[in-house]
Design a protein around this motif. Structure first.
Motif, PDB file in Angstrom:
ATOM      1  N   PRO A  85       5.520  18.992   3.598  1.00 11.46           N
ATOM      2  CA  PRO A  85       5.534  17.519   3.580  1.00 11.46           C
ATOM      3  C   PRO A  85       4.318  16.903   4.250  1.00 11.46           C
ATOM      4  CG  PRO A  85       7.178  18.374   5.106  1.00 11.46           C
ATOM      5  CD  PRO A  85       6.683  19.542   4.320  1.00 11.46           C
ATOM      6  N   ALA A  86       3.754  17.576   5.262  1.00  9.70           N
ATOM      7  CA  ALA A  86       2.594  17.015   5.962  1.00  9.70           C
ATOM      8  C   ALA A  86       1.439  16.791   5.001  1.00  9.70           C
ATOM      9  CB  ALA A  86       2.169  17.938   7.105  1.00  9.70           C
ATOM     10  N   LYS A  87       1.217  17.738   4.092  1.00  8.29           N
ATOM     11  CA  LYS A  87       0.135  17.611   3.104  1.00  8.29           C
ATOM     12  C   LYS A  87       0.325  16.356   2.268  1.00  8.29           C
ATOM     13  CE  LYS A  87      -1.848  20.030  -0.898  1.00  8.29           C
ATOM     14  NZ  LYS A  87      -1.808  21.281  -1.705  1.00  8.29           N
ATOM     15  N   TYR A  88       1.569  16.062   1.894  1.00  7.64           N
ATOM     16  CA  TYR A  88       1.854  14.926   1.023  1.00  7.64           C
ATOM     17  C   TYR A  88       1.738  13.599   1.763  1.00  7.64           C
ATOM     18  CZ  TYR A  88       2.686  17.761  -2.990  1.00  7.64           C
ATOM     19  OH  TYR A  88       2.482  18.597  -4.060  1.00  7.64           O
ATOM     20  N   TYR A  89       2.192  13.570   3.001  1.00  8.23           N
ATOM     21  CA  TYR A  89       2.027  12.339   3.778  1.00  8.23           C
ATOM     22  C   TYR A  89       0.557  12.078   4.097  1.00  8.23           C
ATOM     23  CZ  TYR A  89       6.883  11.048   4.314  1.00  8.23           C
ATOM     24  OH  TYR A  89       8.157  10.603   4.059  1.00  8.23           O
ATOM     25  N   HIS A  90      -0.190  13.129   4.361  1.00  9.77           N
ATOM     26  CA  HIS A  90      -1.595  12.929   4.739  1.00  9.77           C
ATOM     27  C   HIS A  90      -2.427  12.514   3.531  1.00  9.77           C
ATOM     28  CE1 HIS A  90      -5.479  13.550   6.750  1.00  9.77           C
ATOM     29  NE2 HIS A  90      -4.785  13.545   7.882  1.00  9.77           N
ATOM     30  N   ASN A  91      -2.281  13.229   2.413  1.00  7.82           N
ATOM     31  CA  ASN A  91      -3.094  12.921   1.248  1.00  7.82           C
ATOM     32  C   ASN A  91      -2.609  11.662   0.529  1.00  7.82           C
ATOM     33  OD1 ASN A  91      -5.223  13.465  -0.617  1.00  7.82           O
ATOM     34  ND2 ASN A  91      -3.729  14.286  -2.046  1.00  7.82           N
ATOM     35  N   ASN A  92      -1.302  11.572   0.287  1.00  5.76           N
ATOM     36  CA  ASN A  92      -0.785  10.466  -0.499  1.00  5.76           C
ATOM     37  C   ASN A  92      -0.712   9.169   0.299  1.00  5.76           C
ATOM     38  OD1 ASN A  92      -0.463  12.591  -2.255  1.00  5.76           O
ATOM     39  ND2 ASN A  92       1.716  12.279  -2.613  1.00  5.76           N
ATOM     40  N   VAL A  93      -0.016   9.209   1.431  1.00  2.00           N
ATOM     41  CA  VAL A  93       0.224   7.972   2.187  1.00  2.00           C
ATOM     42  C   VAL A  93      -1.015   7.576   2.990  1.00  2.00           C
ATOM     43  CG1 VAL A  93       1.693   6.850   3.896  1.00  2.00           C
ATOM     44  CG2 VAL A  93       2.694   8.459   2.264  1.00  2.00           C
ATOM     45  N   TYR A  94      -1.535   8.490   3.788  1.00  2.00           N
ATOM     46  CA  TYR A  94      -2.716   8.151   4.585  1.00  2.00           C
ATOM     47  C   TYR A  94      -3.919   7.884   3.683  1.00  2.00           C
ATOM     48  CZ  TYR A  94      -6.602   8.568   7.866  1.00  2.00           C
ATOM     49  OH  TYR A  94      -7.752   8.340   8.592  1.00  2.00           O
ATOM     50  N   GLY A  95      -4.052   8.633   2.597  1.00  2.97           N
ATOM     51  CA  GLY A  95      -5.139   8.379   1.660  1.00  2.97           C
ATOM     52  C   GLY A  95      -5.071   6.978   1.081  1.00  2.97           C
ATOM     53  N   ALA A 146       6.653   5.045  -0.267  1.00  8.68           N
ATOM     54  CA  ALA A 146       5.951   4.530   0.916  1.00  8.68           C
ATOM     55  C   ALA A 146       4.636   3.865   0.533  1.00  8.68           C
ATOM     56  CB  ALA A 146       5.702   5.667   1.903  1.00  8.68           C
ATOM     57  N   MET A 147       3.960   4.427  -0.445  1.00  5.48           N
ATOM     58  CA  MET A 147       2.696   3.836  -0.907  1.00  5.48           C
ATOM     59  C   MET A 147       2.939   2.470  -1.543  1.00  5.48           C
ATOM     60  SD  MET A 147       1.521   7.528  -2.346  1.00  5.48           S
ATOM     61  CE  MET A 147      -0.066   7.329  -3.134  1.00  5.48           C
ATOM     62  N   GLU A 148       4.013   2.362  -2.340  1.00  6.27           N
ATOM     63  CA  GLU A 148       4.365   1.073  -2.933  1.00  6.27           C
ATOM     64  C   GLU A 148       4.657   0.035  -1.846  1.00  6.27           C
ATOM     65  OE1 GLU A 148       6.467   2.338  -7.175  1.00  6.27           O
ATOM     66  OE2 GLU A 148       7.646   1.360  -5.607  1.00  6.27           O
ATOM     67  N   LYS A 149       5.422   0.430  -0.840  1.00 11.86           N
ATOM     68  CA  LYS A 149       5.771  -0.516   0.228  1.00 11.86           C
ATOM     69  C   LYS A 149       4.538  -0.943   1.008  1.00 11.86           C
ATOM     70  CE  LYS A 149      10.579   0.975   0.803  1.00 11.86           C
ATOM     71  NZ  LYS A 149      11.589   1.600   1.699  1.00 11.86           N
ATOM     72  N   MET A 150       3.612  -0.024   1.206  1.00 14.24           N
ATOM     73  CA  MET A 150       2.369  -0.363   1.899  1.00 14.24           C
ATOM     74  C   MET A 150       1.598  -1.430   1.115  1.00 14.24           C
ATOM     75  SD  MET A 150      -0.632   2.248   3.144  1.00 14.24           S
ATOM     76  CE  MET A 150       0.567   3.586   3.202  1.00 14.24           C
ATOM     77  N   MET A 151       1.549  -1.262  -0.201  1.00 17.06           N
ATOM     78  CA  MET A 151       0.858  -2.250  -1.033  1.00 17.06           C
ATOM     79  C   MET A 151       1.523  -3.622  -0.935  1.00 17.06           C
ATOM     80  SD  MET A 151      -0.023   0.012  -4.407  1.00 17.06           S
ATOM     81  CE  MET A 151      -0.875   1.580  -4.184  1.00 17.06           C
ATOM     82  N   LYS A 152       2.849  -3.624  -0.880  1.00 25.47           N
ATOM     83  CA  LYS A 152       3.577  -4.891  -0.739  1.00 25.47           C
ATOM     84  C   LYS A 152       3.136  -5.637   0.523  1.00 25.47           C
ATOM     85  CE  LYS A 152       8.129  -6.593   0.603  1.00 25.47           C
ATOM     86  NZ  LYS A 152       9.518  -6.205   0.946  1.00 25.47           N
ATOM     87  N   TRP A 153       3.016  -4.934   1.640  1.00 25.13           N
ATOM     88  CA  TRP A 153       2.674  -5.608   2.892  1.00 25.13           C
ATOM     89  C   TRP A 153       1.192  -5.957   2.953  1.00 25.13           C
ATOM     90  CZ3 TRP A 153       6.548  -7.854   4.681  1.00 25.13           C
ATOM     91  CH2 TRP A 153       7.825  -7.279   4.635  1.00 25.13           C
ATOM     92  N   PHE A 154       0.329  -5.181   2.279  1.00 28.75           N
ATOM     93  CA  PHE A 154      -1.082  -5.577   2.190  1.00 28.75           C
ATOM     94  C   PHE A 154      -1.231  -6.812   1.304  1.00 28.75           C
ATOM     95  CE2 PHE A 154      -2.229  -1.848   4.445  1.00 28.75           C
ATOM     96  CZ  PHE A 154      -3.571  -1.955   4.795  1.00 28.75           C
ATOM     97  N   ASP A 155      -0.366  -6.950   0.306  1.00 26.58           N
ATOM     98  CA  ASP A 155      -0.357  -8.180  -0.494  1.00 26.58           C
ATOM     99  C   ASP A 155       0.059  -9.359   0.384  1.00 26.58           C
ATOM    100  OD1 ASP A 155      -0.117 -10.188  -2.382  1.00 26.58           O
ATOM    101  OD2 ASP A 155       1.521  -9.239  -3.490  1.00 26.58           O
ATOM    102  N   THR A 156       1.129  -9.188   1.153  1.00 30.80           N
ATOM    103  CA  THR A 156       1.605 -10.266   2.029  1.00 30.80           C
ATOM    104  C   THR A 156       0.544 -10.693   3.036  1.00 30.80           C
ATOM    105  OG1 THR A 156       3.894  -9.480   1.821  1.00 30.80           O
ATOM    106  CG2 THR A 156       3.383 -10.896   3.708  1.00 30.80           C
ATOM    107  N   ALA A 157      -0.112  -9.709   3.634  1.00 30.38           N
ATOM    108  CA  ALA A 157      -1.080 -10.015   4.700  1.00 30.38           C
ATOM    109  C   ALA A 157      -2.453 -10.399   4.174  1.00 30.38           C
ATOM    110  CB  ALA A 157      -1.208  -8.800   5.631  1.00 30.38           C
TER     111      ALA A 157
END
Length: 328
Positions: A85-95, A146-157
Motif C-alpha cells: 500500500p505504501a507504493k500506491y499512497y506515495h505514487n498515486n496520492v502524493y504524486g 483520495a485523489m478525487e477528494k483532494m481535487m475537490k478541496w483544491f477546487d474549493t480553495a
C-alpha cells in the motif's frame, strides 16, 4: 496552449495523446516510463521524469504554456496495492498532491482525472450510478478516491476545476494498429486470452462459474480504449467551456461475461483457446457495470466501438503484430 498528459506513454494515456493529436492539440507528456513506452507515443513532446520531482516539473511548466491537464499517472494493480500500500499512497496520492501544487503555483485551473469504478467497492446498484456510495475494497480504489477528494478541496480553495472519469476495463487497440496494450505483468482478461491464442499460455483460467449471472461467470464492462480516450478529450473541452467540477461514469451499459469474452475471442482468432474453471478469487463481485447516462447527456459522449467482437478484433490485430509488446 498545450494539454499536459501525465502517464501519457501508458495504455490509455497513449491513446488519449493520439486522440488529442488528431484534433490538432499541442500535447506535452510527462511519464517516468515505469510502465509506459516511448514507442506508444505518436507525437507530442515527452518529458521523461516523475511528478514528485519538483525541479523536473518546474521545467515542464516553464517551458510550455499549459492550460489543461489529463492525469493518468498512477499504479493500478489491485493485488499489488494490497501487498504494497505504501507504493500506491506515495505514487498515486502524493504524486497527485505534487501535481496539484504545481498547477496552483503556475495558474493551471483545469484537470481531467482518470479514476476508476473501483472507488465504489461492492456495488449498491447495477449499473452503478455516480450517486452511489463510495466504499473501496482495495488500496488501489482507496487511493483513487483520495485523489478525487483532494481535487475537490483544491477546487474549493484555489478554483482548480476537475472532471473525474470512473471506469473499469479498457480494451482494444488504436484503429491505425500502431499502439495497443503492453503491460508487464499482464493482468487484463482480453490480452491474457489472446496470449493463449498466440501460444504463449496453455489455457485461460476462469475464476468461478457459479455466480448469480446468466452463465455463472463474472460480468464486467469492456470499453474500447479509443472511446475512453474520446471521453477524456470531451471532458477537457467541457472544462475549457467553463463547466464546474463533476464526476462521470463511463460504461458500455450492458457488460459481458468471462465466457462471452472467451467465446468471441475464439471466433475472432480462429483458435480453440482452452479454458479451465478454477476456484473463485476473493473479492470478485458477480457483476460490475457502470451507467454512463450522465456522461452521454452532459459530455456528449457516445461509444463508437461498443461491439465486443470489434473490441477484441482490434486487440487481436495489435497482438498479432506485436506478440511480445513494443520493444521485445
Amino acid at each position: 496552449m498545450a494539454i499536459l498528459v501525465t502517464g501519457g506513454a501508458g495504455y490509455i494515456g497513449s491513446h488519449t495523446v493520439a486522440a488529442l493529436l488528431e484534433k490538432g492539440e499541442e500535447v506535452v507528456i510527462v511519464d517516468n516510463l515505469q510502465q509506459g513506452h516511448r514507442e506508444a507515443l505518436l507525437g507530442g513532446k515527452l518529458y521523461a521524469g516523475d511528478l514528485r520531482d519538483a525541479a523536473f516539473m518546474d521545467t515542464v511548466f516553464k517551458e510550455n504554456e499549459i492550460d489543461a491537464i489529463i492525469h493518468f499517472a498512477a499504479n493500478s494493480l489491485v493485488g499489488e496495492s494490497m501487498t504494497n500500500p505504501a507504493k500506491y499512497y506515495h505514487n498515486n496520492v502524493y504524486g497527485t498532491l505534487c501535481l496539484l501544487e504545481k498547477m496552483n503555483e503556475y495558474g493551471v485551473k483545469k484537470i481531467v482525472f482518470s479514476s476508476t469504478a473501483a472507488t465504489y467497492g461492492e456495488p449498491e446498484n447495477v449499473p452503478i450510478l455516480e450517486s452511489d456510495r463510495t466504499l473501496p475494497t482495495n488500496t488501489y480504489g482507496e487511493t483513487k478516491l483520495a485523489m478525487e477528494k483532494m481535487m475537490k478541496w483544491f477546487d474549493t480553495a484555489h478554483g482548480i476545476k476537475y472532471v473525474s472519469l470512473r471506469y473499469f476495463n479498457a480494451a482494444g487497440a488504436h484503429a491505425g494498429g500502431k499502439i495497443g496494450e503492453d503491460h508487464s505483468p499482464e493482468t487484463h482478461l482480453i490480452p491474457i486470452i489472446l496470449q493463449v491464442a498466440l501460444g504463449q499460455r496453455a489455457h485461460i483460467s476462469v475464476f468461478g462459474d457459479d455466480y448469480a449471472t446468466e452463465d455463472g461467470t463474472c460480468v464486467r464492462d469492456y470499453i474500447h480504449v479509443s472511446d475512453l480516450a474520446s471521453a477524456h478529450v470531451l471532458a477537457v473541452e467541457k472544462l475549457r467551456a467553463g463547466a464546474d467540477s463533476n464526476i462521470y461514469n463511463l460504461g458500455n451499459g450492458t457488460g459481458f461475461s468471462v465466457k462471452q469474452v472467451i467465446d468471441i475471442a475464439r471466433k475472432v482468432t480462429g483458435h480453440a483457446i482452452p479454458a479451465v474453471i478454477e476456484p473463485r478469487r476473493a473479492g470478485d463481485p458477480a457483476a460490475l457495470i457502470a451507467s454512463s447516462e450522465r456522461a452521454r447527456a452532459e459530455l456528449g459522449w457516445k461509444p463508437s466501438h461498443d461491439s465486443l467482437e470489434e473490441i477484441i478484433a482490434s486487440a487481436w490485430n495489435w497482438h498479432q503484430n506485436h506478440p511480445y509488446g513494443y520493444s521485445k
